[in-house]
Design a protein around this motif. Structure first.
Motif, PDB file in Angstrom:
ATOM      1  N   MET A 150       0.841  -1.203   0.000  1.00  0.00           N
ATOM      2  CA  MET A 150       0.000   0.000   0.000  1.00  0.00           C
ATOM      3  C   MET A 150       0.868   1.242   0.000  1.00  0.00           C
ATOM      4  SD  MET A 150      -3.050  -0.782   2.736  1.00  0.00           S
ATOM      5  CE  MET A 150      -4.326   0.349   2.210  1.00  0.00           C
ATOM      6  N   ARG A 151       0.287   2.297  -0.526  1.00  0.00           N
ATOM      7  CA  ARG A 151       0.971   3.592  -0.414  1.00  0.00           C
ATOM      8  C   ARG A 151       0.439   4.306   0.832  1.00  0.00           C
ATOM      9  NH1 ARG A 151      -0.564   5.801  -6.119  1.00  0.00           N
ATOM     10  NH2 ARG A 151      -2.404   4.694  -5.404  1.00  0.00           N
ATOM     11  N   ILE A 152       1.345   4.544   1.759  1.00  0.00           N
ATOM     12  CA  ILE A 152       0.957   5.070   3.069  1.00  0.00           C
ATOM     13  C   ILE A 152       1.588   6.434   3.300  1.00  0.00           C
ATOM     14  CG2 ILE A 152       1.101   4.683   5.568  1.00  0.00           C
ATOM     15  CD1 ILE A 152       1.184   1.674   4.975  1.00  0.00           C
ATOM     16  N   GLY A 153       0.770   7.407   3.710  1.00  0.00           N
ATOM     17  CA  GLY A 153       1.286   8.685   4.195  1.00  0.00           C
ATOM     18  C   GLY A 153       1.465   8.598   5.697  1.00  0.00           C
ATOM     19  N   PHE A 154       2.705   8.801   6.160  1.00  0.00           N
ATOM     20  CA  PHE A 154       2.966   8.639   7.584  1.00  0.00           C
ATOM     21  C   PHE A 154       3.456   9.968   8.163  1.00  0.00           C
ATOM     22  CE2 PHE A 154       4.566   7.272  11.553  1.00  0.00           C
ATOM     23  CZ  PHE A 154       4.083   5.989  11.828  1.00  0.00           C
ATOM     24  N   ILE A 155       2.741  10.472   9.188  1.00  0.00           N
ATOM     25  CA  ILE A 155       3.054  11.798   9.727  1.00  0.00           C
ATOM     26  C   ILE A 155       3.330  11.692  11.220  1.00  0.00           C
ATOM     27  CG2 ILE A 155       2.151  14.125  10.106  1.00  0.00           C
ATOM     28  CD1 ILE A 155       0.372  13.502   7.559  1.00  0.00           C
ATOM     29  N   GLY A 156       4.516  12.136  11.626  1.00  0.00           N
ATOM     30  CA  GLY A 156       4.908  12.057  13.036  1.00  0.00           C
ATOM     31  C   GLY A 156       5.981  11.015  13.206  1.00  0.00           C
ATOM     32  N   LEU A 157       7.262  11.457  13.215  1.00  0.00           N
ATOM     33  CA  LEU A 157       8.381  10.507  13.190  1.00  0.00           C
ATOM     34  C   LEU A 157       9.233  10.633  14.448  1.00  0.00           C
ATOM     35  CD1 LEU A 157       9.290  11.192   9.450  1.00  0.00           C
ATOM     36  CD2 LEU A 157       8.034   9.197  10.327  1.00  0.00           C
TER      37      LEU A 157
ATOM     38  N   ARG B 140      -7.477  12.505  -1.341  1.00  0.00           N
ATOM     39  CA  ARG B 140      -8.411  11.978  -2.341  1.00  0.00           C
ATOM     40  C   ARG B 140      -9.536  11.212  -1.652  1.00  0.00           C
ATOM     41  NH1 ARG B 140      -5.140   7.984  -5.734  1.00  0.00           N
ATOM     42  NH2 ARG B 140      -4.669   7.354  -3.601  1.00  0.00           N
ATOM     43  N   PRO B 141     -10.656  11.051  -2.274  1.00  0.00           N
ATOM     44  CA  PRO B 141     -11.744  10.254  -1.689  1.00  0.00           C
ATOM     45  C   PRO B 141     -11.300   8.801  -1.495  1.00  0.00           C
ATOM     46  CG  PRO B 141     -12.507  11.476  -3.621  1.00  0.00           C
ATOM     47  CD  PRO B 141     -11.015  11.594  -3.581  1.00  0.00           C
ATOM     48  N   GLY B 142     -11.837   8.158  -0.444  1.00  0.00           N
ATOM     49  CA  GLY B 142     -11.587   6.738  -0.242  1.00  0.00           C
ATOM     50  C   GLY B 142     -10.331   6.405   0.524  1.00  0.00           C
ATOM     51  N   VAL B 143      -9.522   7.389   0.817  1.00  0.00           N
ATOM     52  CA  VAL B 143      -8.310   7.113   1.609  1.00  0.00           C
ATOM     53  C   VAL B 143      -8.711   6.832   3.059  1.00  0.00           C
ATOM     54  CG1 VAL B 143      -6.134   8.077   2.441  1.00  0.00           C
ATOM     55  CG2 VAL B 143      -6.904   8.535   0.091  1.00  0.00           C
ATOM     56  N   LEU B 144      -8.066   5.840   3.659  1.00  0.00           N
ATOM     57  CA  LEU B 144      -8.363   5.482   5.049  1.00  0.00           C
ATOM     58  C   LEU B 144      -7.445   6.254   5.996  1.00  0.00           C
ATOM     59  CD1 LEU B 144      -8.591   1.606   4.568  1.00  0.00           C
ATOM     60  CD2 LEU B 144     -10.403   3.329   4.350  1.00  0.00           C
ATOM     61  N   LEU B 145      -7.997   6.663   7.153  1.00  0.00           N
ATOM     62  CA  LEU B 145      -7.236   7.463   8.119  1.00  0.00           C
ATOM     63  C   LEU B 145      -7.098   6.729   9.452  1.00  0.00           C
ATOM     64  CD1 LEU B 145      -9.113  10.873   7.567  1.00  0.00           C
ATOM     65  CD2 LEU B 145      -7.049  10.038   6.389  1.00  0.00           C
ATOM     66  N   ILE B 146      -5.870   6.681   9.943  1.00  0.00           N
ATOM     67  CA  ILE B 146      -5.616   6.056  11.260  1.00  0.00           C
ATOM     68  C   ILE B 146      -4.815   7.030  12.104  1.00  0.00           C
ATOM     69  CG2 ILE B 146      -4.550   4.136  12.492  1.00  0.00           C
ATOM     70  CD1 ILE B 146      -4.622   2.544   9.862  1.00  0.00           C
ATOM     71  N   ASP B 147      -5.354   7.404  13.252  1.00  0.00           N
ATOM     72  CA  ASP B 147      -4.570   8.216  14.185  1.00  0.00           C
ATOM     73  C   ASP B 147      -4.149   7.350  15.362  1.00  0.00           C
ATOM     74  OD1 ASP B 147      -3.301  10.333  15.477  1.00  0.00           O
ATOM     75  OD2 ASP B 147      -5.110  10.773  16.633  1.00  0.00           O
TER      76      ASP B 147
ATOM     77  N   GLY C 261     -10.420   1.866  17.650  1.00  0.00           N
ATOM     78  CA  GLY C 261     -11.819   2.275  17.582  1.00  0.00           C
ATOM     79  C   GLY C 261     -12.190   2.534  16.135  1.00  0.00           C
ATOM     80  N   ALA C 262     -13.091   1.716  15.595  1.00  0.00           N
ATOM     81  CA  ALA C 262     -13.434   1.846  14.176  1.00  0.00           C
ATOM     82  C   ALA C 262     -14.658   0.984  13.891  1.00  0.00           C
ATOM     83  CB  ALA C 262     -12.269   1.362  13.301  1.00  0.00           C
ATOM     84  N   SER C 263     -15.311   1.255  12.767  1.00  0.00           N
ATOM     85  CA  SER C 263     -16.384   0.359  12.347  1.00  0.00           C
ATOM     86  C   SER C 263     -15.771  -1.008  12.048  1.00  0.00           C
ATOM     87  CB  SER C 263     -17.045   0.907  11.077  1.00  0.00           C
ATOM     88  OG  SER C 263     -16.111   0.843  10.006  1.00  0.00           O
ATOM     89  N   ALA C 264     -16.590  -2.037  12.080  1.00  0.00           N
ATOM     90  CA  ALA C 264     -16.094  -3.395  11.842  1.00  0.00           C
ATOM     91  C   ALA C 264     -15.454  -3.493  10.459  1.00  0.00           C
ATOM     92  CB  ALA C 264     -17.244  -4.401  11.970  1.00  0.00           C
ATOM     93  N   GLU C 265     -16.052  -2.819   9.491  1.00  0.00           N
ATOM     94  CA  GLU C 265     -15.544  -2.880   8.121  1.00  0.00           C
ATOM     95  C   GLU C 265     -14.159  -2.234   8.025  1.00  0.00           C
ATOM     96  OE1 GLU C 265     -17.740  -0.520   5.374  1.00  0.00           O
ATOM     97  OE2 GLU C 265     -16.292  -0.988   3.779  1.00  0.00           O
ATOM     98  N   LEU C 266     -14.049  -1.035   8.631  1.00  0.00           N
ATOM     99  CA  LEU C 266     -12.773  -0.334   8.585  1.00  0.00           C
ATOM    100  C   LEU C 266     -11.696  -1.134   9.331  1.00  0.00           C
ATOM    101  CD1 LEU C 266     -11.027   2.094   7.876  1.00  0.00           C
ATOM    102  CD2 LEU C 266     -11.960   3.282   9.875  1.00  0.00           C
ATOM    103  N   PHE C 267     -12.095  -1.706  10.476  1.00  0.00           N
ATOM    104  CA  PHE C 267     -11.130  -2.499  11.243  1.00  0.00           C
ATOM    105  C   PHE C 267     -10.556  -3.621  10.378  1.00  0.00           C
ATOM    106  CE2 PHE C 267     -10.004  -6.084  14.007  1.00  0.00           C
ATOM    107  CZ  PHE C 267      -9.046  -5.475  14.795  1.00  0.00           C
ATOM    108  N   ASP C 268     -11.425  -4.309   9.656  1.00  0.00           N
ATOM    109  CA  ASP C 268     -10.947  -5.423   8.822  1.00  0.00           C
ATOM    110  C   ASP C 268      -9.931  -4.956   7.782  1.00  0.00           C
ATOM    111  OD1 ASP C 268     -12.483  -7.164  10.216  1.00  0.00           O
ATOM    112  OD2 ASP C 268     -14.124  -7.232   8.760  1.00  0.00           O
ATOM    113  N   ARG C 269     -10.142  -3.752   7.267  1.00  0.00           N
ATOM    114  CA  ARG C 269      -9.248  -3.272   6.214  1.00  0.00           C
ATOM    115  C   ARG C 269      -7.894  -2.803   6.746  1.00  0.00           C
ATOM    116  NH1 ARG C 269     -12.511   0.717   2.434  1.00  0.00           N
ATOM    117  NH2 ARG C 269     -10.554   0.614   1.252  1.00  0.00           N
ATOM    118  N   ILE C 270      -7.885  -2.219   7.954  1.00  0.00           N
ATOM    119  CA  ILE C 270      -6.615  -1.676   8.456  1.00  0.00           C
ATOM    120  C   ILE C 270      -5.845  -2.680   9.302  1.00  0.00           C
ATOM    121  CG2 ILE C 270      -7.479   0.693   8.387  1.00  0.00           C
ATOM    122  CD1 ILE C 270      -7.855   0.593  11.397  1.00  0.00           C
ATOM    123  N   GLN C 271      -6.498  -3.730   9.733  1.00  0.00           N
ATOM    124  CA  GLN C 271      -5.853  -4.701  10.623  1.00  0.00           C
ATOM    125  C   GLN C 271      -4.536  -5.224  10.047  1.00  0.00           C
ATOM    126  OE1 GLN C 271      -5.314  -8.117  10.594  1.00  0.00           O
ATOM    127  NE2 GLN C 271      -4.854  -8.335  12.782  1.00  0.00           N
TER     128      GLN C 271
END
Lengths: 296, 296, 296, 296
Positions: free
Chosen positions: D1-8, D85-92, D137-147
């Protein structure tokens, strides 16, 4: 009156002196012989035991460190109750738990004797100056009879109710005092850390809703009140270990009564920290040092 | 003077009325239109925004619920700082954290404007009677200029030091107040549980070292002081939720300064318990009910 | 062995039964005659006093409610030490303060007798099942001799060090237990208030750094652990008043040692609140109800 | 995946390295240029702003010090939400208050973007080893995608419920942890003061009802556990100032919810004392030194 006086420590000795000055005849006892000799030189009759001290007196006053001593002096083998005549009045001015006060009084009552608990506030200064406050638990009749004697040693003689209520009044007041002092310490230290002049802060508190004896008369922050222990390195005054003793009595009485005292219990632990660090002999307002950044 | 007054709630409205009575010209704003209309009927000029309220005035006074409102009113799109003329004096009487007070004042200073923080004590009663205490953080010069205006709304105008010290004074005093009140509650409840008459106990405390405003003026035990909220079911007075707000400011400021406030933090949690039970609108002295055995 | 067993309450009676089952000869005493009769029916020899119970035995075990009973049973007029033969071993399994344990043992030592303190954990269930944990303070030699007897009543016999250390181990563990339980109560109640599923929260805690017996075995939140008292209305288990007794021993010992225990003292007051409300007989995990919004 | 990572920072940098090792393409940003360069040398694409970092990615991960940074990075002028862009997933993965987490996610949702809060535990050691625990903390669908992505950085990926529950789980666990550690400190220090061998005491606690992570894995008493910070002068580990941050989040969230946390608030103040003394950088288990008699 002929008075048997038992317990000639930092508080008891000056109290006994004031009774002598007022013209009473004293027979005195203490486990410390030197204290007995010193009072003897001032005109008191020395005695060899509590029993010996009370044999010919009309009234007994005891001023002892803790409940265990009170039990021994009254109920022990050569104790007050072994040698006493009928009709003698008993006053215990020690600060002890209300339950022990009631138990000793019950033993006295079995011999037909009336007893009052009359703990004091005002410290060694008040004992010497004869300006102590006496908080008296006694029947109305007994209070009327002992009031004039107590007035030789104090200027404020308060009838708190039946036997035991003198102790209750004292431990409730000192519970509040122990809490208030820490409250003032937190408020002053916070103000200092945030950058307000502490004299101005104390001035505002003392004319506002935070006003209390611990702030306006005995402020723990150095430089606010010239006559307070904080102005002389927390020497003199009311030692943290004495505050600990009173808070111990308060939390113990609360435990018996299933009465929660959350801030009181926490205050007790903070004075215990102070004592653990070796400052138990310093004035209790030195608690403020727990809140100050240590100097490097 | 021409004064722009923003924030017409339970405190701000009577304060504005007192300024009108004293002969000042007011332009007023509040998000609550009814409050603006009411002041308009009393002679004030209504405004449509903070910007609008301050355009022609010599002095601005704000009285707002919390720091977020202060930021919006001063720094927002139609805020005070957008429309103001040079030389206008700014006074914020809201109770907020000292840091926000300093940040807003710094933004004002960038436009060459002088600002004072001037939180009050005395409640809605004091606001109506014009007897509030103002704790003012400002330069000496600014204090001299605003003192006469504040004196139209209060009787005790105290200069606490530079900007921010008004807030510091208030939160330190109320930290102590919040602690003292619980201390009195614990002492009174313990005395009651141990069997002393609570009126006698209060009398002893009030003439002894436990003496404090929370005991001698505002005693939380019912039946001690006829004018206190405890005599009327803890209605009126200073709500527990307002005390919670001030303790929140105090513990937050302490956190920033790495300054421990142990009793203060515990006191905050106890008022939080009171609020959780649904009693946040009752006077804060109702905390004593946490210490009383529930009736069956 | 011939064993004198004194104290046949909820704990002592099943312990005595287990000794009988293991083949020991018992002479038993309790102030409650019915308890003595019941053990008699199970094969024990009834005795009329502690003195009577120990006259012909090789070993004495006592299981009593508090320090005052231990003093009376060992040191009283018809006490254990009045009638005992040389060489008999003494075990006190009561939970009492370490100082009393040492004082009674010192009196025994004057008669040349060896004594161990061996308080237990595991509750009445463990007493019946013979699965108690014994925390034993004794010399190594004495420990070796009494270990097999204790093993008839418990499955975990731990040597904690010299005399008194059994009590110390118990009160330190229970101090921590009393704190942990409230910590879990606060964490679960906060999570619930903030909106997380409490089962999920408990699962995370139990596999993370918050993991503890109070959460993974005895969680105070209803519905997390089916076998815990929280699943049955806080009945059974370890009563809040028993926790209060142990915390009282801990804070008292801390006071003697000038050792602050801030969270421990606050925990004690919270269980005292629970007891004041009439819930002292409920399991101590019911403390969580102090943190839940009352239902309307 | 192409990941934008902020905070190093100390946590973010090793997490980003682990993503690179797992074969993901990274574009990275930090206000600290050196950190960006270091990741660039490891194969990541440097970016000049959050906006720049996320323009072409499929997923964004942020790991920032506090809520204010999260707001700026997502909602600021050159923030994530400006260029995405639309559809990008966000994880904090920052540890912040649940309310800010929800507010930022709500702003993202307005652009049709799905966001998860996923704070971690395990410290810098876990970040380097890729053994972190993620509380998601996420919807079940989002959790499955980011796990699967989170699994490149941690070994324990827990679904806590809807958005915000990751933060809730973390602050509740750490509230309990902060309390437990002090409970263990008090129990160990009391045992030591009363005279039991601390290794034996720890052994008993760890097999009894006081058992907890703070005792059996991370015991604050020196010499109990060789791998714990207490064995190396409280260096390394989880700094007291980090514990303070988490307790600050917990008590703040509790305040919003009117949920009392008495022991938690007191624990916070005690770590604040530790920090005030200059020990905020030491491991939080160093709190035990507040309980030890100072050496002369």
């Amino acid at each position: 009156m002929r008075i048997g006086f038992i317990g000639l420590g930092n508080m008891g000795a000056p109290m006994a002196h004031n009774l002598l000055k007022a013209g009473h005849e004293l027979t005195v006892f203490d486990v410390n012989e030197r204290a007995v000799i010193a009072l003897g030189e001032a005109g008191a009759q020395p005695a060899a035991s509590p029993q010996d001290a009370v044999q010919t007196c009309d009234l007994v006053i005891t001023m002892l460190p803790a409940a265990a001593h009170v039990r021994t002096v009254y109920l022990g083998e050569q104790g007050v109750l072994t040698g006493i005549r009928p009709g003698v009045l008993l006053i215990d001015s020690s600060t002890i738990d209300p339950q022990t006060a009631r138990e000793v009084a019950a033993a006295a009552a079995e011999q037909g004797l009336s007893m009052a608990d009359a703990p004091v506030s005002g410290g060694t200064g008040g004992a010497q100056a004869g300006t102590l406050t006496f908080m008296v638990g006694a029947s109305a009749e007994l209070f009327d009879r002992i009031q004039p004697v107590l007035a030789c040693m104090g200027k404020n003689i308060v009838h708190c109710g039946e036997l035991g209520t003198g102790q209750i009044a004292k431990i409730c007041n000192n519970l509040l005092l122990g809490i208030s002092m820490i409250g003032v310490a937190e408020a002053m230290a916070l103000g200092d850390a945030l950058g307000i002049d502490t004299k101005i802060l104390a001035g505002i508190i003392n004319t506002s809703t935070g006003r209390c004896w611990s702030s306006d008369t005995y402020n723990p922050w150095p430089g606010i009140i010239e006559t307070a222990p904080s102005a002389r390195g927390y020497t003199g005054g009311f030692g943290a270990d004495l505050m600990l003793k009173d808070l111990g009595l308060a939390t113990e009485a609360a435990k018996q009564a299933r009465q929660p005292v959350l801030l009181g219990a926490l205050a007790q632990q903070l004075y215990q920290s102070m004592s653990q660090r070796g400052d138990g002999g310093k004035d209790f307002s030195g608690i403020v040092n727990l809140y100050r950044k240590p100097e490097v």
